[in-house]
Design a protein around this motif. Structure first.
Motif, PDB file in Angstrom:
ATOM      1  N   CYS A 256       3.898 -49.400 -35.363  1.00 19.92           N
ATOM      2  CA  CYS A 256       5.089 -50.234 -35.184  1.00 19.92           C
ATOM      3  C   CYS A 256       4.724 -51.684 -35.484  1.00 19.92           C
ATOM      4  N   ALA A 257       5.601 -52.353 -36.207  1.00 21.06           N
ATOM      5  CA  ALA A 257       5.299 -53.706 -36.671  1.00 21.06           C
ATOM      6  C   ALA A 257       5.225 -54.719 -35.536  1.00 21.06           C
ATOM      7  N   ASP A 258       5.958 -54.462 -34.445  1.00 20.54           N
ATOM      8  CA  ASP A 258       5.940 -55.405 -33.328  1.00 20.54           C
ATOM      9  C   ASP A 258       6.275 -54.667 -32.031  1.00 20.54           C
ATOM     10  N   GLN A 259       6.020 -55.346 -30.911  1.00 17.85           N
ATOM     11  CA  GLN A 259       6.223 -54.728 -29.601  1.00 17.85           C
ATOM     12  C   GLN A 259       7.693 -54.418 -29.333  1.00 17.85           C
ATOM     13  N   SER A 260       8.597 -55.276 -29.782  1.00 19.13           N
ATOM     14  CA  SER A 260      10.019 -55.066 -29.552  1.00 19.13           C
ATOM     15  C   SER A 260      10.498 -53.772 -30.209  1.00 19.13           C
ATOM     16  N   ARG A 261      10.101 -53.556 -31.458  1.00 17.13           N
ATOM     17  CA  ARG A 261      10.498 -52.349 -32.171  1.00 17.13           C
ATOM     18  C   ARG A 261       9.893 -51.109 -31.511  1.00 17.13           C
ATOM     19  N   PHE A 262       8.627 -51.227 -31.117  1.00 15.10           N
ATOM     20  CA  PHE A 262       7.964 -50.120 -30.427  1.00 15.10           C
ATOM     21  C   PHE A 262       8.689 -49.771 -29.125  1.00 15.10           C
ATOM     22  N   THR A 263       9.081 -50.789 -28.364  1.00 15.79           N
ATOM     23  CA  THR A 263       9.761 -50.548 -27.089  1.00 15.79           C
ATOM     24  C   THR A 263      11.070 -49.802 -27.296  1.00 15.79           C
ATOM     25  N   ARG A 264      11.826 -50.178 -28.345  1.00 17.39           N
ATOM     26  CA  ARG A 264      13.097 -49.496 -28.622  1.00 17.39           C
ATOM     27  C   ARG A 264      12.869 -48.032 -29.005  1.00 17.39           C
ATOM     28  N   HIS A 265      11.875 -47.784 -29.837  1.00 13.20           N
ATOM     29  CA  HIS A 265      11.547 -46.404 -30.212  1.00 13.20           C
ATOM     30  C   HIS A 265      11.114 -45.601 -28.989  1.00 13.20           C
ATOM     31  N   PHE A 266      10.240 -46.193 -28.186  1.00 13.53           N
ATOM     32  CA  PHE A 266       9.676 -45.489 -27.040  1.00 13.53           C
ATOM     33  C   PHE A 266      10.762 -45.142 -26.033  1.00 13.53           C
ATOM     34  N   LYS A 267      11.628 -46.099 -25.746  1.00 11.11           N
ATOM     35  CA  LYS A 267      12.701 -45.846 -24.774  1.00 11.11           C
ATOM     36  C   LYS A 267      13.650 -44.763 -25.270  1.00 11.11           C
ATOM     37  N   LYS A 268      13.943 -44.769 -26.573  1.00 11.83           N
ATOM     38  CA  LYS A 268      14.831 -43.749 -27.129  1.00 11.83           C
ATOM     39  C   LYS A 268      14.192 -42.371 -27.046  1.00 11.83           C
ATOM     40  N   TYR A 269      12.884 -42.292 -27.252  1.00  7.44           N
ATOM     41  CA  TYR A 269      12.188 -41.006 -27.279  1.00  7.44           C
ATOM     42  C   TYR A 269      11.830 -40.518 -25.875  1.00  7.44           C
ATOM     43  N   VAL A 270      11.338 -41.418 -25.016  1.00  9.10           N
ATOM     44  CA  VAL A 270      10.829 -41.031 -23.693  1.00  9.10           C
ATOM     45  C   VAL A 270      11.881 -41.208 -22.608  1.00  9.10           C
ATOM     46  N   GLY A 271      12.794 -42.168 -22.788  1.00  9.33           N
ATOM     47  CA  GLY A 271      13.827 -42.396 -21.789  1.00  9.33           C
ATOM     48  C   GLY A 271      13.594 -43.618 -20.940  1.00  9.33           C
ATOM     49  N   VAL A 272      12.385 -44.179 -21.014  1.00  3.22           N
ATOM     50  CA  VAL A 272      12.055 -45.399 -20.272  1.00  3.22           C
ATOM     51  C   VAL A 272      11.232 -46.309 -21.180  1.00  3.22           C
ATOM     52  N   THR A 273      11.130 -47.580 -20.822  1.00  4.66           N
ATOM     53  CA  THR A 273      10.312 -48.504 -21.599  1.00  4.66           C
ATOM     54  C   THR A 273       8.832 -48.218 -21.344  1.00  4.66           C
ATOM     55  N   PRO A 274       7.933 -48.667 -22.236  1.00  6.62           N
ATOM     56  CA  PRO A 274       6.495 -48.476 -21.997  1.00  6.62           C
ATOM     57  C   PRO A 274       6.040 -49.048 -20.653  1.00  6.62           C
ATOM     58  N   ARG A 275       6.577 -50.199 -20.270  1.00 12.71           N
ATOM     59  CA  ARG A 275       6.175 -50.810 -18.996  1.00 12.71           C
ATOM     60  C   ARG A 275       6.607 -49.942 -17.810  1.00 12.71           C
ATOM     61  N   MET A 276       7.827 -49.397 -17.887  1.00 14.11           N
ATOM     62  CA  MET A 276       8.300 -48.505 -16.826  1.00 14.11           C
ATOM     63  C   MET A 276       7.486 -47.221 -16.803  1.00 14.11           C
ATOM     64  N   PHE A 277       7.110 -46.722 -17.962  1.00 15.43           N
ATOM     65  CA  PHE A 277       6.279 -45.521 -18.065  1.00 15.43           C
ATOM     66  C   PHE A 277       4.943 -45.741 -17.358  1.00 15.43           C
ATOM     67  N   LEU A 278       4.354 -46.929 -17.563  1.00 13.71           N
ATOM     68  CA  LEU A 278       3.089 -47.257 -16.911  1.00 13.71           C
ATOM     69  C   LEU A 278       3.240 -47.356 -15.397  1.00 13.71           C
ATOM     70  N   SER A 279       4.340 -47.929 -14.947  1.00 14.11           N
ATOM     71  CA  SER A 279       4.536 -48.153 -13.515  1.00 14.11           C
ATOM     72  C   SER A 279       4.713 -46.846 -12.745  1.00 14.11           C
ATOM     73  N   LYS A 280       5.092 -45.781 -13.447  1.00 18.28           N
ATOM     74  CA  LYS A 280       5.286 -44.489 -12.791  1.00 18.28           C
ATOM     75  C   LYS A 280       3.990 -43.706 -12.663  1.00 18.28           C
ATOM     76  N   LYS A 281       2.940 -44.160 -13.349  1.00 20.97           N
ATOM     77  CA  LYS A 281       1.684 -43.418 -13.336  1.00 20.97           C
ATOM     78  C   LYS A 281       0.738 -43.936 -12.256  1.00 20.97           C
TER      79      LYS A 281
END
Length: 281
Positions: A256-281
């Motif tokens: 991913c070219a930047d963090q913003s684009r990655f966050t949008r992809h990740f949230k669409k695929y996983v259902g939560v943002t990368p930061r939220m994903f980390l906080s659940k672990k």
């Protein structure tokens, strides 16, 4: 020739084709022709077209949102309009169109004759244009593979509907055998950190780009660009679990070219943002 009537322009460049989104001020233009095929679709309302002439085709009507024209390579034209319009132009290399015609329907290069068209409306062309408009609006969120997949659909539609000789589309021959799929999987997983092109994947499989897309989807249930995105996000989940990398670093490691684009992809695929994903672990 400097295009002084263009006030704003953005482009997506792909092998054999460029997508040009631009805003044009009122003007009168005599076009001597060029070496590329041009397909231009109107994206905005309130067009005040005075005249469109391409070859022997002519219209003196205003265009509606979604209307398009086609100017084949080396054909001259005249345009005159009194409105400020937003348009999307597909600049198509004739060699690319000919190669696609041969891949899709074994149509000889001499038979590939794109027809001049003015003030036409086609729901499928409009739908593809809207998807590219969304790509521009999101900064190319779908990536090159997605854009190339859309172009495959557009080119096949043009060959079927807007060529003097329509190719006979060869039937699919079932799913892709594993000995062709596995090298593609290996290549994708080895290069998730960089852009992947359809031509690369098709070459590895030993199949033309058009049939690679069709057979891959029949085999995997998703298009190549969707599979690659899934693998990028699965890799991102693994890297997040490791807690060794910053989110911005992971974005680059999964292509991913930047963090913003990655966050949008990740949230669409996983259902939560990368930061939220980390906080659940």
């Amino acid at each position: 020739m400097k295009e002084t009537w263009i006030s704003e322009r953005r482009m997506i460049q792909l092998p054999g084709l460029t997508i040009d989104r631009h805003i044009s001020a009122p003007n009168e233009l005599e076009f001597p022709g060029c070496k590329y095929h041009l397909l231009c679709i109107l994206l905005s309302d309130h067009n005040q077209q005075k005249m469109t002439r391409i070859g022997e085709q002519e219209s003196q009507k205003s265009q509606a949102k979604g209307d398009f024209w086609i100017c084949p390579a080396k054909m001259s034209g005249i345009w005159s309009w009194n409105s400020t319009d937003e348009s999307l132009t597909f600049v198509i290399d004739p060699l690319f169109l000919s190669r696609m015609a041969e891949e899709v329907g074994e149509l000889n290069e001499s038979k590939v004759e794109l027809l001049s068209t003015v003030n036409a409306h086609d729901p499928q062309i409009e739908a593809i244009a809207r998807l590219f408009q969304a790509e521009f609006d999101t900064g190319g969120l779908g990536g090159h593979l997605y854009a190339e997949s859309l172009i495959q659909v557009l080119i096949v539609h043009l060959l079927r509907q807007y060529c003097a000789f329509s190719p006979k589309i060869k039937p699919d021959v079932g799913s892709m055998p594993n000995n062709r799929l596995q090298p593609v999987f290996d290549y994708i997983h080895s290069y998730l950190d960089r852009p992947l092109l359809l031509a690369e994947l098709a070459e590895i499989s030993g199949i033309s780009q058009y049939y690679f897309c069709r057979l891959f989807k029949q085999s995997m249930g998703v298009a190549p660009y969707q599979y690659v995105l899934q693998q990028r996000m699965e890799k991102a989940k693994e890297l997040l679990h490791q807690r060794k990398y910053a989110i911005a670093e992971i974005a680059l490691l999964v292509g991913c070219a930047d963090q913003s684009r990655f966050t949008r992809h990740f949230k669409k695929y996983v259902g939560v943002t990368p930061r939220m994903f980390l906080s659940k672990k």
